[in-house]
Design an enzyme around this catalytic site. Structure first.
Site, PDB file in Angstrom:
ATOM      1  NE  ARG A   1       6.858   0.582   4.987  1.00 23.77           N
ATOM      2  CZ  ARG A   1       6.009   0.545   4.764  1.00 23.77           C
ATOM      3  NH1 ARG A   1       5.213  -1.029   4.998  1.00 23.77           N
ATOM      4  NH2 ARG A   1       4.659   1.110   5.329  1.00 23.77           N
TER       5      ARG A   1
ATOM      6  CG  HIS B   1       2.743   3.436   9.243  1.00 25.16           C
ATOM      7  ND1 HIS B   1       3.581   4.867   7.941  1.00 25.16           N
ATOM      8  CD2 HIS B   1       2.571   2.680   8.545  1.00 25.16           C
ATOM      9  CE1 HIS B   1       3.181   4.237   6.724  1.00 25.16           C
ATOM     10  NE2 HIS B   1       2.364   2.641   7.081  1.00 25.16           N
TER      11      HIS B   1
ATOM     12  CE  LYS C   1      27.114  -1.633  -4.650  1.00 23.85           C
ATOM     13  NZ  LYS C   1      27.231  -1.125  -5.836  1.00 23.85           N
TER      14      LYS C   1
ATOM     15  NE  ARG D   1      -0.878  -2.125   3.066  1.00 26.24           N
ATOM     16  CZ  ARG D   1      -1.137  -3.367   2.322  1.00 26.24           C
ATOM     17  NH1 ARG D   1      -2.490  -4.100   1.702  1.00 26.24           N
ATOM     18  NH2 ARG D   1      -0.354  -4.156   2.676  1.00 26.24           N
ATOM     19  CB  THR D   2       3.023   2.405   1.903  1.00 19.01           C
ATOM     20  OG1 THR D   2       2.597   2.504   3.410  1.00 19.01           O
ATOM     21  CG2 THR D   2       3.566   4.262   2.621  1.00 19.01           C
TER      22      THR D   2
HETATM   23  N1   CP Z   1      -0.772   0.338   5.528  1.00 21.49           N
HETATM   24  C1   CP Z   1       0.406  -0.104   4.978  1.00 21.49           C
HETATM   25  O1   CP Z   1       1.917   0.283   6.165  1.00 21.49           O
HETATM   26  O2   CP Z   1       0.501  -1.616   4.684  1.00 21.49           O
HETATM   27  P1   CP Z   1       2.266  -1.867   3.669  1.00 21.49           P
HETATM   28  O3   CP Z   1       3.065  -2.689   4.202  1.00 21.49           O
HETATM   29  O4   CP Z   1       1.607  -2.541   2.413  1.00 21.49           O
HETATM   30  O5   CP Z   1       2.225  -0.492   3.119  1.00 21.49           O
END
Ligand code: CP
Length: 358
Positions: A101, A129, A80, A51-52
């Site tokens: 992320r 998040h 590396k 999603r993100t």
């Molecule tokens: N909700 C969420 O962060 O989903 P993903 O890990 O798929 O990005």
């Protein structure tokens, strides 16, 4: 220049502004289809995501821009030995904004301190998040029409569930919000969030292990997956992974207008036959996440144009072993000097926010 590392980086008024723009984007998407012509987002995902990452890329494309990046650290020069700081400096030469992320807590902050473009925290370890929180807030707003005077139950893995931590921070700024924490003892909300967020803001709350007992009073039920990837002991994960399963039987005792949220991915904690219940809003949340990320990209790029200088956070140098969080970026990033910020509750690691004793 602004980045979004923590949901509290934005005031309530700024979040209202993002929501207003998001609602306008839903009404009139064509008005925004050329806003970011020629702009690029770099999605730097050192941890898996569906999603993100895809919603950031879709958001930028729908704004008329384009996307570059990687979805696996193994395909980057991290293998590396390149640091997060150097990666951020390098990518600043290729893109206009970064969404990162990372499994280590504080990594997006380190990136923001070294990049010359805005950085968005797309999830750092079990810490925060904030863009999931933007998706959650737009969903609550569209479904309930308000943030005040809601009883919100968080169920499942409240220890490692970073969307839970960020949403509790966000809700602490509204009035009359009651929090119900539903988890086994092993997956309870970290003490620092209970003490320094919930109790500090005088939010009524209680903890329980029983979803059945809590469900009748909830306006919002936020289900979470038990985060197997963050457990040191796989046996403990297998013992806890199915601690709560929401099914139509359990929902019989819920309010008829309660909404069910989940950041997804789900495993077994919501049965698929709940999906057709009108209270199930987790796929609406996915759509709302993309819209809020569009709104966010627009805001940060506009602010970067108006003020290209990055704001500095006041910090204090620490000895190398002062932060005891093994998941903190300060444990692995070469050349990173451990630092603390002073808060009302004492010293905290500047990167992962864990308490610094002594
Ligand atoms: N909700 C969420 O962060 O989903 P993903 O890990 O798929 O990005």
């Amino acid at each position: 220049m602004r980045s979004l590392i923590d949901i509290l980086d934005f005031s309530v008024e700024e979040i209202d502004g993002l929501i207003n723009t998001a609602c306008d984007m839903i009404e009139s998407p064509e008005k925004y289809s050329d806003c970011c012509r020629g702009k690029k987002i770099a999605t730097l995902f050192f941890e898996p995501s569906t999603r993100t990452r895809l919603s950031f890329e879709a958001a930028m494309i729908e704004l008329g821009g384009s996307a570059i990046g990687f979805s696996d650290a193994k395909n980057s020069s991290t293998v590396k030995g390149e640091t997060v700081a150097d990666t951020a400096r390098v990518v600043s030469c290729y893109a206009d904004i970064i969404a990162m992320r990372h499994p280590q807590e504080g990594a997006p902050l380190v990136a923001s301190l070294n990049a010359s473009i805005p950085v968005i925290n797309a999830g750092d370890g079990g810490h925060a998040h904030p863009t999931q929180t933007l998706a959650d807030l737009l969903t609550i707003y569209r479904e309930k029409g308000r943030f005040d005077n809601l009883t919100v139950g968080f169920c499942g893995d409240l220890k490692y569930g970073r969307p839970v931590h960020s949403l509790i921070h966000a809700l602490s700024r509204y009035t009359g919000v009651k929090i119900v924490l539903i988890s086994p003892d092993e997956l309870a909300l970290p003490e620092y969030i209970k003490r320094d967020v919930i109790e500090k803001h005088g939010m009524p709350y209680y903890e329980t292990t029983s979803l059945d007992e809590a469900i009748p009073e909830l306006d919002v039920l936020y289900m979470t997956r038990v985060q197997g990837e963050r457990f040191d002991d796989p046996e403990e994960y297998f013992r806890l992974k199915d601690c709560y399963v929401l099914d139509p039987e359990k929902l019989k005792n819920a309010k008829s207008d309660m909404i069910i949220l989940h950041p997804l991915p789900r495993v077994d904690e919501i049965t698929v036959d709940v999906d057709s219940d009108p209270r199930a809003c987790y796929f609406k949340q996915v759509f709302n996440g993309k819209i809020m990320r569009k709104s966010l990209i627009l805001k940060l790029l506009k602010e970067a144009e108006e003020n290209p200088v990055a704001a500095k956070r006041p910090t204090r140098m620490l000895s190398s072993n002062a932060c005891t969080n093994s998941r903190c970026i300060c444990k692995t990033e070469r050349g990173l000097i451990p630092q603390a910020v002073e808060t009302d509750e004492g010293l905290r690691c500047a990167f992962c926010e864990s308490r610094i004793d002594g």
